[in-house]
Scaffold this motif. Structure first.
Motif: not given
Ligand code: SF4
Length: 227
Positions: A126-138, A140-150
């Protein structure tokens, strides 16, 4: 007032014998008689009874009585296949973590070789972005600015529900994600692999080493302190 059950601290284990009344004062075999009665009544449901009966037979078949003593014989993956066959399941669902995709692939082959119809869903489907559940840039496992699916265990569960999976197998789902999957999956779920990033998916190793190299696991801290 009766104490809370603490079977994990019990040294008597009389529940494995017929001396039920010899347990400690907080023994649930003594103090929870009504709950135990209600639980036992659940096995009168034919579906539940058959599930429990087959699970017990599966447990029994995992030992051989050799001249030198009782010996275990089935790795868990064998047990999963044997139990599913006993239950007459044809379609099995695999909910796996993307980090264990190779394990999921091997498991699929093992199960397909036994004749099962296997459907599998990756945690990132589904590639739902982590922002969907309120994950902040800092965060993210790959670091700020990275796209991360939850990881979306609800997606995994709903897809497997829709596919009509009769029995699910969890492969390496993260702590918490696994709990959500169990909550949303319609079919019963067993765990083949419990993720442990340090101990090669053998979480018991942390307990075994808590008296030596991982003594730090036994440190005392309050629930209010930062983890
Ligand atoms: S049920 Fe009773 S005897 Fe069994 S482990 Fe718990 S406290 Fe001990």
């Amino acid at each position: 007032m009766e104490g809370k059950p603490e079977c994990a601290k019990c040294t008597k284990l009389v529940c494995t014998s017929k001396q039920f009344d010899q347990g400690p004062p907080n023994c649930p075999t003594k103090t929870k008689a009504e709950v135990i009665k209600q639980a036992a009544a659940e096995y009168n449901n034919p579906e539940v009874r058959e599930f429990a009966r087959q699970a017990s037979i599966q447990e029994f078949e995992c030992y051989m009585n050799l001249p030198e003593g009782r010996t275990p014989r089935n790795p868990r993956v064998e047990e999963v296949a044997q139990f599913a066959k006993k239950m007459g399941y044809k379609k099995l669902g695999i909910a796996f973590c993307v980090g264990l995709r190779n394990e999921a692939k091997i498991l699929t082959k093992i199960l397909e070789n036994r004749g099962f119809n296997v459907v599998s869903v990756c945690c990132k489907a589904g590639g739902i972005p982590k922002e969907t559940i309120g994950i902040k840039e800092e965060e993210k496992i790959a670091g700020p600015g990275a796209f991360e699916s939850m990881c979306s265990p609800i997606t995994q569960a709903e897809i497997l529900n829709g596919e009509g999976a009769e029995f699910n197998i969890a492969v390496g789902l993260c702590v918490g994600h696994d709990a959500l999957f169990f909550r949303y999956a319609h079919a019963p779920t067993t765990v083949l692999i419990a993720k442990d990033r340090v101990f090669g998916h053998n979480p018991a190793a942390g307990l075994y080493l808590s008296g030596s190299y991982y003594r730090k696991l036994l440190r005392k801290e309050s629930l209010d302190s930062q983890s």
